[in-house]
Motif scaffolding. Structure first.
Motif, PDB file in Angstrom:
ATOM      1  N   ASP A 148      25.641  68.771  -5.638  1.00 26.34           N
ATOM      2  CA  ASP A 148      27.149  68.780  -5.100  1.00 26.34           C
ATOM      3  C   ASP A 148      27.592  67.852  -4.130  1.00 26.34           C
ATOM      4  N   VAL A 149      28.461  67.042  -4.222  1.00 33.02           N
ATOM      5  CA  VAL A 149      29.146  66.085  -3.655  1.00 33.02           C
ATOM      6  C   VAL A 149      29.258  66.816  -1.966  1.00 33.02           C
ATOM      7  N   GLY A 150      29.870  67.916  -2.092  1.00 34.30           N
ATOM      8  CA  GLY A 150      30.442  68.548  -0.989  1.00 34.30           C
ATOM      9  C   GLY A 150      29.291  68.841   0.080  1.00 34.30           C
ATOM     10  N   ALA A 151      28.163  69.485  -0.713  1.00 31.38           N
ATOM     11  CA  ALA A 151      26.804  69.748   0.113  1.00 31.38           C
ATOM     12  C   ALA A 151      26.302  68.588   0.687  1.00 31.38           C
ATOM     13  N   LEU A 152      26.510  67.511  -0.055  1.00 33.47           N
ATOM     14  CA  LEU A 152      25.941  66.304   0.409  1.00 33.47           C
ATOM     15  C   LEU A 152      26.528  65.832   1.737  1.00 33.47           C
ATOM     16  N   LEU A 153      27.718  65.993   1.660  1.00 32.38           N
ATOM     17  CA  LEU A 153      28.608  65.750   2.915  1.00 32.38           C
ATOM     18  C   LEU A 153      28.275  66.498   4.080  1.00 32.38           C
ATOM     19  N   VAL A 154      28.066  67.852   3.946  1.00 34.20           N
ATOM     20  CA  VAL A 154      27.536  68.631   4.874  1.00 34.20           C
ATOM     21  C   VAL A 154      26.273  68.419   5.461  1.00 34.20           C
ATOM     22  N   THR A 155      25.149  68.034   4.386  1.00 33.53           N
ATOM     23  CA  THR A 155      23.714  67.594   4.803  1.00 33.53           C
ATOM     24  C   THR A 155      23.933  66.358   5.821  1.00 33.53           C
ATOM     25  N   GLY A 156      24.678  65.536   5.454  1.00 35.71           N
ATOM     26  CA  GLY A 156      24.988  64.332   6.354  1.00 35.71           C
ATOM     27  C   GLY A 156      25.455  64.610   7.696  1.00 35.71           C
ATOM     28  N   TRP A 157      26.602  65.498   7.704  1.00 32.17           N
ATOM     29  CA  TRP A 157      27.255  65.827   8.973  1.00 32.17           C
ATOM     30  C   TRP A 157      26.355  66.615  10.163  1.00 32.17           C
ATOM     31  N   ARG A 158      25.284  67.368   9.396  1.00 36.08           N
ATOM     32  CA  ARG A 158      24.477  68.184  10.327  1.00 36.08           C
ATOM     33  C   ARG A 158      23.534  67.265  11.133  1.00 36.08           C
ATOM     34  N   HIS A 159      23.319  66.221  10.640  1.00 39.29           N
ATOM     35  CA  HIS A 159      22.502  65.241  11.373  1.00 39.29           C
ATOM     36  C   HIS A 159      23.354  64.301  12.302  1.00 39.29           C
ATOM     37  N   TYR A 160      24.459  64.391  12.448  1.00 47.97           N
ATOM     38  CA  TYR A 160      25.516  63.771  13.275  1.00 47.97           C
ATOM     39  C   TYR A 160      25.321  64.024  14.913  1.00 47.97           C
ATOM     40  N   ARG A 161      24.930  63.320  15.516  1.00 47.31           N
ATOM     41  CA  ARG A 161      24.866  63.672  16.899  1.00 47.31           C
ATOM     42  C   ARG A 161      25.956  64.212  17.663  1.00 47.31           C
ATOM     43  N   ALA A 162      26.993  63.785  17.439  1.00 45.34           N
ATOM     44  CA  ALA A 162      28.309  64.194  18.112  1.00 45.34           C
ATOM     45  C   ALA A 162      28.611  65.627  17.575  1.00 45.34           C
ATOM     46  N   LEU A 163      28.239  65.860  16.278  1.00 48.65           N
ATOM     47  CA  LEU A 163      28.553  67.487  15.911  1.00 48.65           C
ATOM     48  C   LEU A 163      27.465  68.424  16.526  1.00 48.65           C
ATOM     49  N   ILE A 164      26.173  67.863  16.617  1.00 44.92           N
ATOM     50  CA  ILE A 164      25.212  68.547  17.079  1.00 44.92           C
ATOM     51  C   ILE A 164      25.501  68.778  18.658  1.00 44.92           C
ATOM     52  N   ASP A 165      26.024  67.823  19.516  1.00 42.73           N
ATOM     53  CA  ASP A 165      26.504  67.935  20.754  1.00 42.73           C
ATOM     54  C   ASP A 165      27.485  69.162  20.817  1.00 42.73           C
ATOM     55  N   PHE A 173      27.669  57.081   4.411  1.00 39.59           N
ATOM     56  CA  PHE A 173      26.379  57.265   4.363  1.00 39.59           C
ATOM     57  C   PHE A 173      26.196  56.803   2.883  1.00 39.59           C
ATOM     58  N   THR A 174      24.789  56.471   2.427  1.00 38.43           N
ATOM     59  CA  THR A 174      24.606  56.501   1.047  1.00 38.43           C
ATOM     60  C   THR A 174      23.236  56.942   0.885  1.00 38.43           C
ATOM     61  N   LEU A 175      23.162  57.720  -0.215  1.00 36.09           N
ATOM     62  CA  LEU A 175      21.973  58.234  -0.753  1.00 36.09           C
ATOM     63  C   LEU A 175      21.402  57.790  -1.866  1.00 36.09           C
ATOM     64  N   VAL A 176      20.058  57.237  -1.931  1.00 34.16           N
ATOM     65  CA  VAL A 176      19.451  56.762  -3.145  1.00 34.16           C
ATOM     66  C   VAL A 176      18.295  57.592  -3.714  1.00 34.16           C
ATOM     67  N   GLN A 177      18.191  57.743  -4.941  1.00 34.26           N
ATOM     68  CA  GLN A 177      17.213  58.248  -5.767  1.00 34.26           C
ATOM     69  C   GLN A 177      16.520  57.534  -6.562  1.00 34.26           C
ATOM     70  N   THR A 219      12.649  54.740 -15.326  1.00 34.73           N
ATOM     71  CA  THR A 219      12.801  54.885 -13.898  1.00 34.73           C
ATOM     72  C   THR A 219      14.301  54.570 -13.734  1.00 34.73           C
ATOM     73  N   LEU A 220      14.906  55.510 -13.192  1.00 37.85           N
ATOM     74  CA  LEU A 220      16.449  55.166 -13.143  1.00 37.85           C
ATOM     75  C   LEU A 220      16.836  55.056 -11.297  1.00 37.85           C
ATOM     76  N   THR A 221      17.668  54.503 -11.162  1.00 37.17           N
ATOM     77  CA  THR A 221      18.343  54.416  -9.440  1.00 37.17           C
ATOM     78  C   THR A 221      19.698  54.860  -9.629  1.00 37.17           C
ATOM     79  N   VAL A 222      20.020  56.215  -8.864  1.00 36.55           N
ATOM     80  CA  VAL A 222      21.095  56.882  -8.650  1.00 36.55           C
ATOM     81  C   VAL A 222      21.453  56.784  -7.302  1.00 36.55           C
ATOM     82  N   THR A 223      22.656  55.924  -7.183  1.00 35.58           N
ATOM     83  CA  THR A 223      23.177  55.745  -5.813  1.00 35.58           C
ATOM     84  C   THR A 223      24.452  56.539  -5.629  1.00 35.58           C
ATOM     85  N   VAL A 224      24.658  57.249  -4.434  1.00 36.76           N
ATOM     86  CA  VAL A 224      25.810  57.811  -4.109  1.00 36.76           C
ATOM     87  C   VAL A 224      26.235  57.344  -2.650  1.00 36.76           C
TER      88      VAL A 224
END
Length: 198
Positions: free
Chosen positions: A68-85, A106-110, A127-132
């Motif tokens: 889920d792309v929305g979950a990916l966004l949330v995962t990325g934001w939860r590591h953002y220092r300004a949000l944590i602060d 951000f970019t995610l590569v699998q 072997t495939l490369t998936v980039t989001v």
């Protein structure tokens, strides 16, 4: 920064957007593209190639493309220092802090590897490369009580690409309002034990 601005709430509940849906929107037949690209010993016309490739694609879909792309966004934001602060600052208070999220790209590569079989015979491994890639514009998050609770109206451009052995099979981009694809529920914890486990 603290601001009284009230975010615009989405008219409908967030709808999930998957990486697979991006590929589907491209109009590219992934099985056909894989068939034109994948070269494995024994993968010849006399074998049920379509079945083998459909199995491969189904496995890839289960393992990664349904992300889920929305979950990916949330995962990325939860590591953002300004949000944590902001989460630490508002935890246990009634304070409300707006954090700018524009430019938090951000970019995610699998690199999923999938075994292709015909019956019990292993034809080989693909072997495939998936980039989001997600590019965020004109968006802010509202933090209250140590959690990300709301998003202001903005946009994010999500690009998904799939390649085999360095050869790109498909690339497609869509622009979304994050309010419409990100489910925050009662809030996404940014600090404390809940933030470590959600």
């Amino acid at each position: 920064m603290t601001t009284p601005t009230t975010p615009t709430m989405p008219a409908a509940p967030p709808r999930p957007v998957s990486v697979r849906s991006l590929f589907d929107a491209s109009g590219v037949d992934l099985v056909d593209r894989l068939g034109q690209t994948v070269e494995l010993p024994g993968l010849v016309a006399s074998l049920p190639v379509a079945t083998a490739l459909n199995t491969t694609l189904a496995r890839l879909t289960q393992d990664f493309l349904n992300m889920d792309v929305g979950a990916l966004l949330v995962t990325g934001w939860r590591h953002y220092r300004a949000l944590i602060d902001a989460g630490e600052r508002t935890r246990g208070t009634t304070e409300r802090v707006v954090v700018e999220l524009s430019g938090r790209d951000f970019t995610l590569v699998q690199h999923p590897s999938i075994d292709v079989f015909t019956g019990d015979k292993l034809l080989g491994t693909v072997t495939l490369t998936v980039t989001v890639t997600v590019r965020v514009a004109a968006l802010a998050g509202v933090v209250r009580g140590g959690a990300l609770v709301e998003l202001t109206t903005g946009t994010c451009t999500v690009t998904a690409a799939l390649a085999v052995s360095g050869r790109e099979l498909v690339r497609h981009s869509e622009v979304y309002d994050p309010q419409l694809i990100v489910a925050l529920g009662p809030g996404v914890p940014l600090v404390g034990a809940s933030a470590d486990t959600t």
